[in-house]
Design a protein around this motif. Structure first.
Motif, short mmCIF file in Angstrom:
data_model
loop_
_atom_site.label_atom_id
_atom_site.label_comp_id
_atom_site.label_asym_id
_atom_site.label_seq_id
_atom_site.Cartn_x
_atom_site.Cartn_y
_atom_site.Cartn_z
N TRP A 138 0.96 -0.88 0.10
CA TRP A 138 -0.09 -0.04 -0.22
C TRP A 138 1.28 1.33 -0.24
CZ3 TRP A 138 0.24 2.64 4.16
CH2 TRP A 138 -0.76 4.32 3.95
N PHE A 139 1.92 0.95 1.04
CA PHE A 139 2.83 2.80 0.94
C PHE A 139 3.24 2.63 -0.42
CE2 PHE A 139 7.06 4.43 2.19
CZ PHE A 139 6.49 5.85 2.72
N SER A 140 3.75 1.44 -1.57
CA SER A 140 4.34 1.56 -2.15
C SER A 140 3.51 2.91 -3.60
CB SER A 140 5.42 0.70 -3.10
OG SER A 140 4.30 -0.76 -3.09
N PHE A 141 2.32 1.93 -3.46
CA PHE A 141 1.39 2.81 -4.35
C PHE A 141 1.55 3.78 -4.11
CE2 PHE A 141 -1.06 -1.91 -4.29
CZ PHE A 141 -0.10 -2.23 -5.41
N LEU A 142 0.59 4.23 -2.61
CA LEU A 142 0.70 5.49 -2.13
C LEU A 142 1.97 6.30 -2.97
CD1 LEU A 142 -1.70 6.53 -0.78
CD2 LEU A 142 -0.81 6.79 0.69
N LEU A 143 3.37 6.21 -2.86
CA LEU A 143 4.14 7.01 -2.91
C LEU A 143 4.70 6.80 -4.34
CD1 LEU A 143 6.91 8.67 -0.87
CD2 LEU A 143 7.77 6.22 -1.42
N PHE A 144 4.54 6.36 -5.17
CA PHE A 144 4.21 6.33 -6.34
C PHE A 144 3.43 6.69 -6.97
CE2 PHE A 144 2.84 4.91 -10.64
CZ PHE A 144 3.69 4.65 -11.15
N GLY A 145 1.55 7.04 -6.84
CA GLY A 145 0.72 8.17 -6.78
C GLY A 145 0.69 9.50 -6.38
N TRP A 146 1.82 9.15 -5.28
CA TRP A 146 2.31 10.95 -5.04
C TRP A 146 3.31 11.72 -5.64
CZ3 TRP A 146 -1.22 14.46 -3.22
CH2 TRP A 146 -2.84 13.71 -2.49
N ILE A 147 3.76 10.72 -6.04
CA ILE A 147 5.05 11.55 -6.59
C ILE A 147 4.91 11.50 -8.28
CG2 ILE A 147 7.77 10.49 -7.71
CD1 ILE A 147 7.62 9.81 -4.96
N ASN A 148 4.25 10.75 -9.07
CA ASN A 148 4.12 10.55 -10.80
C ASN A 148 2.59 11.30 -11.36
OD1 ASN A 148 6.90 8.78 -11.43
ND2 ASN A 148 6.37 7.57 -9.53
N ASN A 149 2.29 10.94 -9.88
CA ASN A 149 0.97 11.23 -10.07
C ASN A 149 -0.26 12.06 -9.13
OD1 ASN A 149 0.29 9.91 -13.40
ND2 ASN A 149 0.05 8.33 -11.64
N THR A 150 0.29 13.84 -9.16
CA THR A 150 -0.10 14.29 -8.11
C THR A 150 -1.25 14.65 -7.77
OG1 THR A 150 2.17 14.76 -7.61
CG2 THR A 150 0.53 16.03 -6.39
N GLN A 151 -1.81 15.16 -9.42
CA GLN A 151 -2.50 15.95 -9.41
C GLN A 151 -3.98 14.79 -9.19
OE1 GLN A 151 -2.52 17.97 -13.26
NE2 GLN A 151 -1.68 20.08 -12.12
N TYR A 191 -6.95 -1.08 -5.61
CA TYR A 191 -6.12 0.22 -4.90
C TYR A 191 -4.96 0.52 -5.87
CZ TYR A 191 -8.20 -0.96 -1.15
OH TYR A 191 -8.98 -1.55 0.22
N SER A 192 -3.97 -0.46 -5.97
CA SER A 192 -2.96 -0.10 -7.18
C SER A 192 -3.38 0.20 -8.18
CB SER A 192 -1.98 -1.42 -8.20
OG SER A 192 -2.42 -1.90 -8.77
N SER A 193 -4.86 0.40 -9.52
CA SER A 193 -4.95 0.60 -10.25
C SER A 193 -6.03 3.05 -9.90
CB SER A 193 -6.22 -0.11 -11.17
OG SER A 193 -7.56 -0.07 -9.71
N GLU A 194 -5.38 3.11 -9.11
CA GLU A 194 -6.61 3.66 -8.61
C GLU A 194 -5.31 4.97 -8.81
OE1 GLU A 194 -8.62 4.05 -5.04
OE2 GLU A 194 -10.14 3.38 -5.57
N VAL A 195 -3.74 4.70 -8.68
CA VAL A 195 -2.57 5.59 -8.99
C VAL A 195 -2.36 6.37 -10.21
CG1 VAL A 195 -2.40 4.53 -6.10
CG2 VAL A 195 -0.85 3.93 -8.72
#
Length: 226
Positions: A112-125, A221-225
């Motif tokens: 979960w943490f890796s998904f969240l980190l990837f999403g906030w770094i690469n797809n912030t908006q 959860y991963s598809s959401e990021v």
């Protein structure tokens, strides 16, 4: 009474102060490799069909094939290891590692943490947009941000608790019924054995279902990021 009841889930077996129960988690490493080198059997053909079906489903859930290329293999591996450890708990004298939060959280939390980190770094908006569902009235937006933030934070906990609780519940019920065996008459004993067999079949289904639910929710959860 309760201490003795839950002691069946304690990793207490040890040799030279090394816990041997947790080594059951790695038994699959000794059993799975020969499957791919021996002459193909019905079990291997069935397992390949299961893997292909999961791959197609996970690929559909993940979407965007270019970004998520090969990601389905991660979730297939996740499904496999959880299902294998769930089934191990149905055998006598074998430790059920998936009934412990330390095991389930060790799987769900880093993922979960890796998904969240990837999403906030690469797809912030995109991640900010997820905090406010489409069509939310402006007056409710602060509350929706709080609700969505809390729901995102508790995701690894819900994944871990769901798996551990389902494994514990079935094993506790089987243990409670099994402890009444010595005090029963012959007819009641036969009824108890039939009930235990039915419960073991049910637990086999639960083992597959819970591993599938864990893998599918992780995929969602991963598809959401992205």
């Amino acid at each position: 009474m309760m201490t003795n009841l839950f002691s069946i889930f304690d990793p207490s077996t040890n040799l030279f102060n090394l816990s041997l129960n947790w080594t059951s988690t790695m038994l699959g490493l000794f059993l799975i490799p020969p499957m791919f080198w021996f002459i193909p059997s019905r079990h291997l053909i069935l397992w390949n069909k299961v893997i292909n079906s999961l791959h197609k489903e996970f690929k559909t859930l993940l979407g965007n094939a270019k970004i998520n290329k090969g990601s389905s293999l991660i979730f297939i591996s996740l499904f496999s290891i959880i299902m294998f450890n769930n089934f191990l708990g149905l055998f006598p004298y074998l430790f059920t590692s998936t009934s412990h939060m330390v095991m389930t959280l060790s799987i769900s939390l880093p993922m979960w943490f890796s998904f969240l980190l990837f999403g906030w770094i690469n797809n912030t908006q995109h991640m900010f947009a997820h905090l406010v569902p489409q069509g939310t009235p402006p007056i409710l937006m602060p509350f929706m941000v709080c609700i969505e933030t809390i729901s995102n934070i508790i995701r690894p906990g819900t994944l871990a608790v769901r798996l551990a609780a389902n494994m514990i519940a079935g094993h506790l019920l089987i243990t409670l019924l099994g402890n009444t065996g010595p005090n029963l008459s012959t007819i009641m004993l036969m009824t108890l054995i039939s009930t235990q067999i039915a419960l073991l079949i049910l637990e086999s289904a639960v083992s597959i279902i819970q591993s599938y639910v864990f893998a599918v929710l992780s995929t969602l959860y991963s598809s959401e990021v992205n």
